[in-house]
Design a protein around this motif. Structure first.
Motif, PDB file in Angstrom:
ATOM      1  N   GLU A 265       0.826  -1.210   0.000  1.00  0.00           N
ATOM      2  CA  GLU A 265       0.000   0.000   0.000  1.00  0.00           C
ATOM      3  C   GLU A 265       0.857   1.256   0.000  1.00  0.00           C
ATOM      4  OE1 GLU A 265      -2.515  -0.353   3.365  1.00  0.00           O
ATOM      5  OE2 GLU A 265      -3.827  -1.878   2.438  1.00  0.00           O
ATOM      6  N   THR A 266       1.952   1.238   0.761  1.00  0.00           N
ATOM      7  CA  THR A 266       2.829   2.407   0.831  1.00  0.00           C
ATOM      8  C   THR A 266       3.486   2.679  -0.514  1.00  0.00           C
ATOM      9  OG1 THR A 266       3.281   2.062   3.186  1.00  0.00           O
ATOM     10  CG2 THR A 266       4.873   3.381   1.953  1.00  0.00           C
ATOM     11  N   THR A 267       4.029   1.644  -1.147  1.00  0.00           N
ATOM     12  CA  THR A 267       4.700   1.870  -2.429  1.00  0.00           C
ATOM     13  C   THR A 267       3.711   2.267  -3.519  1.00  0.00           C
ATOM     14  OG1 THR A 267       4.633  -0.519  -2.932  1.00  0.00           O
ATOM     15  CG2 THR A 267       6.629   0.350  -1.889  1.00  0.00           C
ATOM     16  N   ALA A 268       2.493   1.723  -3.470  1.00  0.00           N
ATOM     17  CA  ALA A 268       1.474   2.122  -4.447  1.00  0.00           C
ATOM     18  C   ALA A 268       1.108   3.592  -4.260  1.00  0.00           C
ATOM     19  CB  ALA A 268       0.234   1.247  -4.310  1.00  0.00           C
ATOM     20  N   ARG A 269       0.877   3.978  -3.018  1.00  0.00           N
ATOM     21  CA  ARG A 269       0.517   5.366  -2.734  1.00  0.00           C
ATOM     22  C   ARG A 269       1.647   6.317  -3.144  1.00  0.00           C
ATOM     23  NH1 ARG A 269      -0.955   4.389   1.993  1.00  0.00           N
ATOM     24  NH2 ARG A 269       0.993   4.810   3.080  1.00  0.00           N
ATOM     25  N   ASN A 270       2.883   5.918  -2.856  1.00  0.00           N
ATOM     26  CA  ASN A 270       4.025   6.771  -3.202  1.00  0.00           C
ATOM     27  C   ASN A 270       4.191   6.898  -4.715  1.00  0.00           C
ATOM     28  OD1 ASN A 270       4.482   6.946  -0.464  1.00  0.00           O
ATOM     29  ND2 ASN A 270       6.288   5.634  -0.455  1.00  0.00           N
ATOM     30  N   THR A 271       4.006   5.786  -5.439  1.00  0.00           N
ATOM     31  CA  THR A 271       4.169   5.835  -6.893  1.00  0.00           C
ATOM     32  C   THR A 271       3.077   6.675  -7.532  1.00  0.00           C
ATOM     33  OG1 THR A 271       5.093   3.604  -6.800  1.00  0.00           O
ATOM     34  CG2 THR A 271       4.562   4.468  -8.978  1.00  0.00           C
ATOM     35  N   GLU A 272       1.862   6.543  -7.043  1.00  0.00           N
ATOM     36  CA  GLU A 272       0.776   7.364  -7.566  1.00  0.00           C
ATOM     37  C   GLU A 272       1.031   8.845  -7.294  1.00  0.00           C
ATOM     38  OE1 GLU A 272      -2.503   5.490  -5.645  1.00  0.00           O
ATOM     39  OE2 GLU A 272      -2.479   3.755  -7.011  1.00  0.00           O
ATOM     40  N   ALA A 273       1.606   9.161  -6.134  1.00  0.00           N
ATOM     41  CA  ALA A 273       1.960  10.548  -5.838  1.00  0.00           C
ATOM     42  C   ALA A 273       3.068  11.033  -6.768  1.00  0.00           C
ATOM     43  CB  ALA A 273       2.401  10.676  -4.380  1.00  0.00           C
ATOM     44  N   PHE A 274       4.059  10.193  -7.014  1.00  0.00           N
ATOM     45  CA  PHE A 274       5.142  10.539  -7.925  1.00  0.00           C
ATOM     46  C   PHE A 274       4.612  10.808  -9.340  1.00  0.00           C
ATOM     47  CE2 PHE A 274       7.903   8.372 -11.175  1.00  0.00           C
ATOM     48  CZ  PHE A 274       8.781   9.437 -11.380  1.00  0.00           C
TER      49      PHE A 274
END
Length: 280
Positions: A265-274
């Motif tokens: 969930e953290t990496t998905a959220r971070n990638t979407e923010a990027f």
């Protein structure tokens, strides 16, 4: 579900939750799906990405792979995010003006600019002048700035120069892919609001694990950098998002002391923010 990875002479078993009904996407933040290594089985890659709910940020390295990306992935926007750029290895041979024109003409299909950057080894080893690399890198950053696109950056033995250059541009998001700098350089990158990504080396590299521990939780992504082969794990096979990425996420979870689901969930959220982040 268990997968096996090889760490030197040891065979490690990594526990990965079964994901068929999982709501969370995984994102491979940097992979070269236009590489000829994948040419024989791209349809299989697409099918596997859909089945495992993985989105791949596919990077190009020159005009040829940019055109290939635009042709192959135009109808795959739900599982492929297209990054196009001139890699520093090819800075001396590429027609910069022609590349920029092709990119601008197709910008509606492009999600980011990359792989771009600098490499401190290429002048001596491959005859690519460092000043030409800088010229091309500046042009790629200017393109990203004018079009409001995030960038995926190669920074081997050139990270200090890149960190000095980036503040001159207002970028929608910047990723230092395959981060391999020092803890001091990492801290500076975090202060600048940059993203960093870690790949399959996280399975076995203590140095990468230390760096991840010092990375802000909202600024790290995961990648495979396929089709790179990893001699110390995955038996030296070419990297695939669907077979390698879950093990990278599992390793990140172990390093951070969280569950696999939380790391995903953290990496998905971070990638979407990027991919959609505000300008730096």
């Amino acid at each position: 579900m268990k997968t096996q990875v090889r760490d030197g002479g040891r065979l490690l078993k990594v526990l990965i939750p079964f994901r068929r009904h999982a709501a969370v996407l995984l994102y491979d933040a940097h992979v070269h799906l236009t590489d000829s290594e994948y040419s024989g089985y791209l349809d299989h890659v697409f099918s596997s990405l859909y089945a495992m709910r993985i989105v791949a940020c596919s990077v190009a390295v020159d005009l040829e792979t940019t055109k290939k990306s635009l042709r192959l992935f135009k109808d795959r926007k739900d599982v492929i995010k297209q990054f196009v750029g001139i890699h520093p290895e090819f800075a001396a041979r590429e027609d910069l003006d022609k590349f920029v024109q092709v990119a601008r003409d197709n910008m509606a299909s492009i999600d980011g600019i990359g792989e771009i950057g600098l490499d401190g080894t290429y002048e001596a080893e491959r005859g690519v002048p460092y000043e030409r690399q800088k010229q091309v890198f500046h042009a790629m950053l200017a393109l990203a700035e004018s079009e409001g696109k995030p960038v995926s950056i190669h920074s081997r033995r050139a990270l200090d120069d890149i960190l000095a250059i980036l503040p001159s541009f207002r970028l929608r998001g910047a990723l230092l892919h395959w981060f391999a700098g020092s803890k001091k350089q990492l801290a500076r990158s975090m202060d600048m609001g940059l993203y960093v990504s870690y790949g399959p080396a996280l399975v076995y590299s203590d140095d990468k694990k230390v760096l991840l521990k010092h990375t802000r939780r909202d600024r790290f992504l995961v990648e495979t950098d396929g089709p790179v082969r990893y001699s110390r794990c995955f038996e030296g096979k070419p990297a695939l998002p669907t077979s390698f990425l879950p093990s990278v996420v599992a390793s990140a979870a172990a390093v951070l002391g969280v569950s696999y689901g939380e790391a995903a969930e953290t990496t998905a959220r971070n990638t979407e923010a990027f991919l959609g982040s505000q300008q730096l």
